[in-house]
Design a protein around this motif. Structure first.
Motif, mmCIF file in Angstrom:
data_model
loop_
_atom_site.group_PDB
_atom_site.id
_atom_site.type_symbol
_atom_site.label_atom_id
_atom_site.label_comp_id
_atom_site.label_asym_id
_atom_site.label_seq_id
_atom_site.Cartn_x
_atom_site.Cartn_y
_atom_site.Cartn_z
ATOM 1 N N TYR A 21 41.825 34.530 34.408
ATOM 2 C CA TYR A 21 40.723 34.777 35.337
ATOM 3 C C TYR A 21 39.926 33.503 35.579
ATOM 4 O O TYR A 21 40.052 32.532 34.841
ATOM 5 N N ARG B 89 36.104 43.370 37.323
ATOM 6 C CA ARG B 89 36.931 42.788 38.385
ATOM 7 C C ARG B 89 36.480 43.290 39.751
ATOM 8 O O ARG B 89 36.262 42.504 40.674
ATOM 9 N N LYS B 90 36.269 44.612 39.840
ATOM 10 C CA LYS B 90 35.843 45.184 41.126
ATOM 11 C C LYS B 90 34.467 44.690 41.553
ATOM 12 O O LYS B 90 34.166 44.609 42.740
ATOM 13 N N VAL C 53 33.987 38.295 38.163
ATOM 14 C CA VAL C 53 35.116 37.558 37.609
ATOM 15 C C VAL C 53 36.328 37.847 38.483
ATOM 16 O O VAL C 53 36.510 38.968 38.963
ATOM 17 N N ARG C 54 37.145 36.829 38.716
ATOM 18 C CA ARG C 54 38.319 36.985 39.569
ATOM 19 C C ARG C 54 39.570 36.917 38.703
ATOM 20 O O ARG C 54 39.818 35.906 38.054
ATOM 21 N N PHE C 55 40.347 37.991 38.663
ATOM 22 C CA PHE C 55 41.542 38.012 37.818
ATOM 23 C C PHE C 55 42.782 37.605 38.586
ATOM 24 O O PHE C 55 43.058 38.117 39.673
ATOM 25 N N GLY D 133 33.412 41.762 41.206
ATOM 26 C CA GLY D 133 33.558 40.429 41.764
ATOM 27 C C GLY D 133 32.960 39.303 40.945
ATOM 28 O O GLY D 133 33.071 38.135 41.324
ATOM 29 N N LEU E 159 37.000 46.084 32.061
ATOM 30 C CA LEU E 159 37.531 44.902 32.739
ATOM 31 C C LEU E 159 37.806 45.216 34.209
ATOM 32 O O LEU E 159 37.533 44.399 35.092
ATOM 33 N N SER E 160 38.332 46.391 34.475
ATOM 34 C CA SER E 160 38.582 46.778 35.862
ATOM 35 C C SER E 160 37.282 46.827 36.655
ATOM 36 O O SER E 160 37.209 46.355 37.792
ATOM 37 N N THR F 65 31.365 41.449 29.199
ATOM 38 C CA THR F 65 30.887 40.350 30.044
ATOM 39 C C THR F 65 30.620 39.109 29.204
ATOM 40 O O THR F 65 31.053 37.995 29.529
#
Lengths: 253, 253
Positions: free
Chosen positions: B222, B209-210, B214-216, B212, B205-206, B164
């Motif tokens: 991102y 992403r899930k 960070v938006r990839f 929310g 990272l996954s 993060t």
DNA sequence: CGCGTAATTGAAGATCTTCAATAAGGGTGG
DNA sequence: CCACCCTTATTGAAGATCTTCAATTACGCG
């Protein structure tokens, strides 16, 4: 994640005025020659756990450990502590090596005596003193080297290797004294230096003791029968013999 | 312990001579003013994975990243790698900031252009140039601050927090460009920077992403919709906006 | 389209931390 | 000198975290 890091009280500082470096028994303190006679040196006597805060922009304030063991450390909001460096007698740091923005401070790991020399009143002169600037550069370079190793250690050694390296580091630092090494800090301090927790440090020290690589006389005293055997357990060179940043004779080449 | 660190080939260096900083489009390269006209600047064009070795005692050799992304790194005997810093365009490092004894090198994370300026022939003059010495001090100070944070990060943040913080760091570094942040390095490089392993980085990272935060847009692009939300997940201040060490206007006070 | 590298993901295993209980000192007051 | 208390250190067991291994997918390039 480790929330067991200490939340220590910030100690008040007890300063007593002395003539510059008069009470500093360091054999070759390079700072002395740059301190005009009017400059003021304070000798702080800190009890274990007390701290000195680095003021904003006091790049020319120097701290020399005279006696005991201190450490530079940062603490996160939630109390997690990271010890950045361990300061032995003769070690010097200056404001230029600290960060303003992140909380960084000098903390007494044992009762200790710290000489504070504030050269900022003479900034104008010193700014044009090549020898002084070269000296500061040398100090910062030494610090940079040290942090590089420490950082790699935290990033890429497992807990067993970190503790082993730490014991070798302390042994190297005290090699001039005798073969008996003294740990001048608690298990918690060791943990905060190595990015581990107290229990792990204790458990690993026991394993190392049982392996025979290090012989413990007490929880805080040990000898290293065979430094080669220690070296074989580590993927990086074992720490070098002692040298004081402010006494080093190197120069910009 | 992580033995998956890369064992990269040390690349050969391809240098082309240019007049000092002529091909360096940096707007305010402070080094330029200290470079006598006879001094030689090399522009190294490195392919991803190639390295520049820091020679012994070359304290006055400077490397400025012009294009692409590089990193300083160390590698242990058994191949474990630790990335010490990530160098973006405009970032400068010098030999005085490297360590002689531990293997440290500059490594291209992407194809990149590095300007090498060797001022050691002018050491005698520069040793007495207060402005130059102050500039070097400033560079080293910036590096020290950065390493302090990185070290605390490795010692006291868990894997999720490290990744993060890394994403916030990269976002801060590129905030001048646009809101889309590009990761100019592989998962393995990120892992070696954060003291983790490749799989963990990918997995974390996954999860991020899930969550929310960070938006990839792709594995290497991102956006950060809400930096405050990121800050709330970290126990330390989120990294500051960009500033180049060699452009900073600070001075010894 | 096929190949090679990089990234993702699940499951099993190793490592490190947390929690809790115990032991070892060190100082204080009786 | 001893009983008591407080802090620090040690240790085991359970749980969380991170890594390893292996299988799969995605992507770039000829």
């Amino acid at each position: 994640m480790n929330f067991a890091s200490a939340r220590r009280m910030i100690g008040s500082k007890i300063g007593e005025k002395t003539p510059p470096c008069a009470s500093c028994e360091l054999p070759h303190c390079r700072l002395r020659e740059f301190a005009p006679s009017q400059s003021i040196a304070l000798v702080h006597r800190l009890e274990r756990g007390q701290c000195l805060e680095s003021k904003d922009g006091a790049c020319l304030r120097f701290w020399v450990t005279l006696d005991g063991t201190a450490a530079t450390s940062t603490t996160f909001r939630d109390g997690r502590r990271q010890i950045l460096s361990i300061e032995h007698p003769g070690d010097a740091i200056c404001g230029a090596m600290a960060t303003q923005e992140s909380e960084q401070r000098l903390e007494a790991l044992t009762d200790c005596k710290i000489c504070e020399l504030d050269l900022s009143p003479f900034a104008e002169d010193l700014r044009h003193d090549p020898d002084f600037l070269a000296g500061v550069t040398r100090m910062m370079h030494a610090r940079l080297e040290q942090m590089t190793t420490h950082l790699s250690t935290l990033g890429r050694l497992d807990s067993h290797e970190r503790v082993t390296y730490f014991l070798a580091e302390m042994a190297a630092r005290q090699s001039d004294t005798q073969s008996i090494v003294t740990l001048p800090m608690s298990r918690e301090d060791i943990a905060d230096y190595l990015g581990l927790n107290t229990d792990s440090v204790s458990r690993i020290l026991s394993r190392i003791r049982k392996s025979g690589v290090v012989r413990f006389l007490s929880p805080t005293e040990y000898t290293v029968p065979d430094m080669e055997a220690v070296a074989r357990r580590l993927p990086l060179a074992v720490p070098h013999p002692p040298h004081h940043a402010i006494e080093t004779g190197g120069h910009i080449s």
